[in-house]
Design a protein around this motif. Structure first.
Motif, PDB file in Angstrom:
ATOM      1  N   ASP A 151      11.055  -3.409  -9.043  1.00 54.43           N
ATOM      2  CA  ASP A 151       9.728  -3.522  -8.468  1.00 54.43           C
ATOM      3  C   ASP A 151       8.838  -2.340  -8.846  1.00 54.43           C
ATOM      4  N   HIS A 172       8.266  -1.302 -11.616  1.00 52.96           N
ATOM      5  CA  HIS A 172       7.590  -1.619 -12.871  1.00 52.96           C
ATOM      6  C   HIS A 172       6.578  -2.753 -12.728  1.00 52.96           C
ATOM      7  N   VAL A 173       6.387  -3.252 -11.524  1.00 55.17           N
ATOM      8  CA  VAL A 173       5.418  -4.318 -11.310  1.00 55.17           C
ATOM      9  C   VAL A 173       4.013  -3.792 -11.601  1.00 55.17           C
ATOM     10  N   LYS A 221       0.648  -4.521  -5.873  1.00 54.83           N
ATOM     11  CA  LYS A 221       1.890  -5.161  -6.303  1.00 54.83           C
ATOM     12  C   LYS A 221       1.974  -6.615  -5.844  1.00 54.83           C
ATOM     13  N   ILE A 242      -0.109  -8.734  -8.135  1.00 52.27           N
ATOM     14  CA  ILE A 242       0.542  -8.964  -9.425  1.00 52.27           C
ATOM     15  C   ILE A 242       1.646 -10.008  -9.275  1.00 52.27           C
ATOM     16  N   ARG A 243       2.496  -9.816  -8.257  1.00 53.96           N
ATOM     17  CA  ARG A 243       3.624 -10.722  -8.048  1.00 53.96           C
ATOM     18  C   ARG A 243       3.178 -12.154  -7.788  1.00 53.96           C
TER      19      ARG A 243
END
Length: 169
Positions: free
Chosen positions: A29, A31-32, A70, A73-74
């Motif tokens: 995570d 690197h998200v 994050k 992005i996810r």
């Protein structure tokens, strides 16, 4: 008694697996939300670029990243709409600017008025500021709205620029 010991060993093994899997997830995570190192390369994708100017160890930056950036992005909702990156402005690092020249992260932050962390800007592929910066983390309750509005305005500004370019041809 032997069955009880086997049961405890099995539970401990399952617990160790769960903890190990959680550690892998947490590491992955990290690197998200990638740190931007080459704005010129990102600009080539032709999308607005959201940049969070952050500081190492900044608790407000951590909240902005974990609670908003994050998850955005996810979710995949912003893929193909905006690139979301961060830039640590306190490490003495450099970034390849939109013109291909290296620039100190601090100097880039100053260019966009990022003197408080976190500051989020949304930039065009040529480095133009598309919306007002989102400065600081004033209140968690409204922060997401500020980010979503900045992205929506940036996408609208890019569409208007593209339409103007087509009309001029």
């Amino acid at each position: 008694m032997q069955a009880l010991i086997k049961g405890i060993v099995l539970l401990l093994a399952l617990f160790a697996l769960a903890v190990g899997a959680r550690s892998v997830d947490v590491g992955a995570d990290d690197h998200v939300l990638r740190e931007v190192t080459d704005l010129q390369a990102k600009a080539a994708e032709g999308l607005p670029i959201l940049v969070e100017f952050a500081l190492t160890g900044c608790p407000h930056c951590h909240v902005a990243e974990e609670e908003f950036l994050k998850p955005m992005i996810r979710s995949g909702e912003y893929e193909g709409k905006v690139l979301i990156r961060k830039l640590l402005m306190d490490r003495g690092n450099t970034v390849v600017d939109f013109d291909g020249q290296e620039i100190a992260a601090r100097d880039l932050a100053r260019r966009y008025g990022a003197v408080v962390a976190p500051t989020v800007v949304v930039l065009s592929p040529d480095g133009e500021l598309l919306t007002d910066p989102v400065v600081g983390l004033k209140t968690v309750d409204f922060y997401g709205g500020y980010l979503y509005r900045a992205i929506d305005r940036a996408v609208e500004a890019m569409a208007a620029r593209d339409a103007a370019e087509v009309a001029m041809r």
